[in-house]
Write an enzyme that holds these catalytic residues in place. Structure first.
Site, PDB file in Angstrom:
ATOM      1  N   LYS A   1       0.856  -1.187   0.000  1.00 18.67           N
ATOM      2  CA  LYS A   1       0.000   0.000   0.000  1.00 18.67           C
ATOM      3  C   LYS A   1       0.890   1.235   0.000  1.00 18.67           C
ATOM      4  CE  LYS A   1      -3.506   2.512   2.544  1.00 18.67           C
ATOM      5  NZ  LYS A   1      -4.527   2.502   3.601  1.00 18.67           N
TER       6      LYS A   1
ATOM      7  N   LYS B   1      -2.163  -1.574  -3.870  1.00 23.50           N
ATOM      8  CA  LYS B   1      -3.007  -0.388  -3.831  1.00 23.50           C
ATOM      9  C   LYS B   1      -2.159   0.867  -3.930  1.00 23.50           C
ATOM     10  CE  LYS B   1      -5.947   2.103  -0.684  1.00 23.50           C
ATOM     11  NZ  LYS B   1      -6.250   2.352   0.676  1.00 23.50           N
TER      12      LYS B   1
HETATM   13  C1  PBG Z   1      -7.485   3.479   5.477  1.00 20.75           C
HETATM   14  C2  PBG Z   1      -7.703   3.392   4.025  1.00 20.75           C
HETATM   15  C3  PBG Z   1      -7.490   4.366   3.034  1.00 20.75           C
HETATM   16  C4  PBG Z   1      -7.988   3.829   1.855  1.00 20.75           C
HETATM   17  C5  PBG Z   1      -8.425   2.543   2.140  1.00 20.75           C
HETATM   18  N1  PBG Z   1      -8.217   2.294   3.479  1.00 20.75           N
HETATM   19  C6  PBG Z   1      -6.986   5.756   3.117  1.00 20.75           C
HETATM   20  C7  PBG Z   1      -5.610   6.043   3.524  1.00 20.75           C
HETATM   21  O1  PBG Z   1      -4.773   5.169   3.700  1.00 20.75           O
HETATM   22  O2  PBG Z   1      -5.366   7.234   3.727  1.00 20.75           O
HETATM   23  C8  PBG Z   1      -8.038   4.520   0.530  1.00 20.75           C
HETATM   24  C9  PBG Z   1      -9.087   4.039  -0.407  1.00 20.75           C
HETATM   25  C10 PBG Z   1      -9.347   4.921  -1.571  1.00 20.75           C
HETATM   26  O3  PBG Z   1      -8.699   5.944  -1.801  1.00 20.75           O
HETATM   27  O4  PBG Z   1     -10.269   4.556  -2.313  1.00 20.75           O
HETATM   28  N2  PBG Z   1      -6.174   3.559   5.895  1.00 20.75           N
END
Ligand code: PBG
Length: 327
Positions: free
Chosen positions: A195, A248
């Site tokens: 991520k 992601k």
């Molecule tokens: C929570 C999380 C996030 C997303 C999914 N889980 C945001 C982040 O990490 O700031 C992003 C999902 C999206 O942008 O569609 N940590």
């Protein structure tokens, strides 16, 4: 055998021939729909930064999930906007937390859908970071206990798959152990393994009210410039017990999806995130692109890169379009 003998166009001549040799087929059952659940009743509030997506109270959520299921969307992932926030995100692991309530109702009223939950504290902490703070830094190890509590409370409420997105070191292992000890050895973990600290999460943070109050997430999420490091993150999560791994965002990270695909035989998910969604929506609203064609091409591209599963806000629309196309 070069031209004139070799003519790739022969197999593109008719729709039947193209269908016969098509390498990648996108299915509604590949899709996972992310949803935002809020307290209250009869709430369906549009999310400004994500046209077509809503803040939903539990009753409305159940309706939406059933309608999507009827289109062939058989998995969802829940994000909660709690009643209140505090330093340690305690609503994340409250027995009557918003996601927990939603799970109970969905389990009872929307059978046939795989219920996944995002495990992370950022929607629940007053400072908007993904774990507890020590000074201005997120303190890794004390955060693990809270994530494990959140995971177990989601499992108790009916989650089928727990999806930690916090990027703390060691969280998959800790959550696996906690689930097993609480009698949930049958509940799967989908880890947000690679991520990235991405600007593509902007619209989501508005939707989830989870923007950090200070600083950013680069101290725990990955540097977008790194791909080898993604493999290291994936290896660790697999060793710690992940059942599904995720990359992601998706669109700017197709190479990472491909590399992870080559590395592991586990199911691989890719998250077509909020910024990717918002860009398509904005251009489509202006009539600059053909939304349906663009979405199906993008999702097919993500699958072709190597993803088995795609988390996408387009899930119900894409399922409808696929149904129209294939009957
Ligand atoms: C929570 C999380 C996030 C997303 C999914 N889980 C945001 C982040 O990490 O700031 C992003 C999902 C999206 O942008 O569609 N940590």
């Amino acid at each position: 055998m070069p031209f004139p003998q070799d003519r790739p166009r022969r197999l593109r001549r008719t729709p039947m021939l193209r269908g016969l040799v098509r390498e990648t087929t996108l299915l509604a059952s590949d899709l996972i729909w992310p949803l935002f659940v809020v307290p209250g009743k009869n709430v369906k509030t549009p999310i400004a930064s994500m046209p077509g997506q809503y803040h939903l109270s539990v009753d409305k959520l159940v309706e939406e999930v059933k309608a999507a299921r009827d289109l062939g969307v058989l998995a969802i992932i829940l994000f909660g906007l709690p009643e209140g926030k505090d330093e340690t995100g305690s609503q994340a692991y409250a027995r009557d937390g918003i996601v927990q309530q939603a799970l109970e109702r969905l389990k009872a009223e929307a059978p046939g859908v795989v219920l996944m939950t995002d495990v992370c504290l950022c929607e629940y902490t007053s400072h908007g970071h993904c774990g507890v703070l020590k000074g201005e830094e997120v303190d890794n190890d004390p955060t693990l206990d809270l994530l494990a509590r959140q995971a177990v409370s989601h499992a108790k409420a009916g989650a089928d798959v727990i999806a930690p997105s916090d990027m703390m070191d060691g969280r998959v292992g800790r959550i696996r152990t906690a689930l097993d000890e609480a009698g949930f050895s049958h509940i799967a973990i989908m880890s947000y393994a690679a991520k990235y600290a991405s600007a593509f999460y902007g619209p989501f943070r508005e939707a989830a009210e989870s923007a950090p109050a200070f600083g950013d997430r680069r101290g725990y999420q990955m540097d977008p410039a790194n791909a080898r490091e993604a493999l290291r993150e994936v290896d660790l999560d697999v060793e710690e017990g992940a059942d599904i791994v995720m990359v992601k965002p998706a669109m700017a990270y197709m190479d990472v999806i491909r590399r992870v695909r080559r590395r592991v035989d586990l199911p691989l998910a890719a998250y077509n995130v909020s910024g990717e969604y918002a860009m398509v929506k904005a251009a489509a609203e202006r009539g600059w692109i053909d939304e349906k064609a663009i979405v199906l091409e993008l999702l097919t591209g993500i699958k072709r890169a190597g993803a088995d599963l795609i988390l996408t806000y387009f899930a119900p629309d894409a399922a409808r379009w696929l149904k129209e196309a294939h009957g």
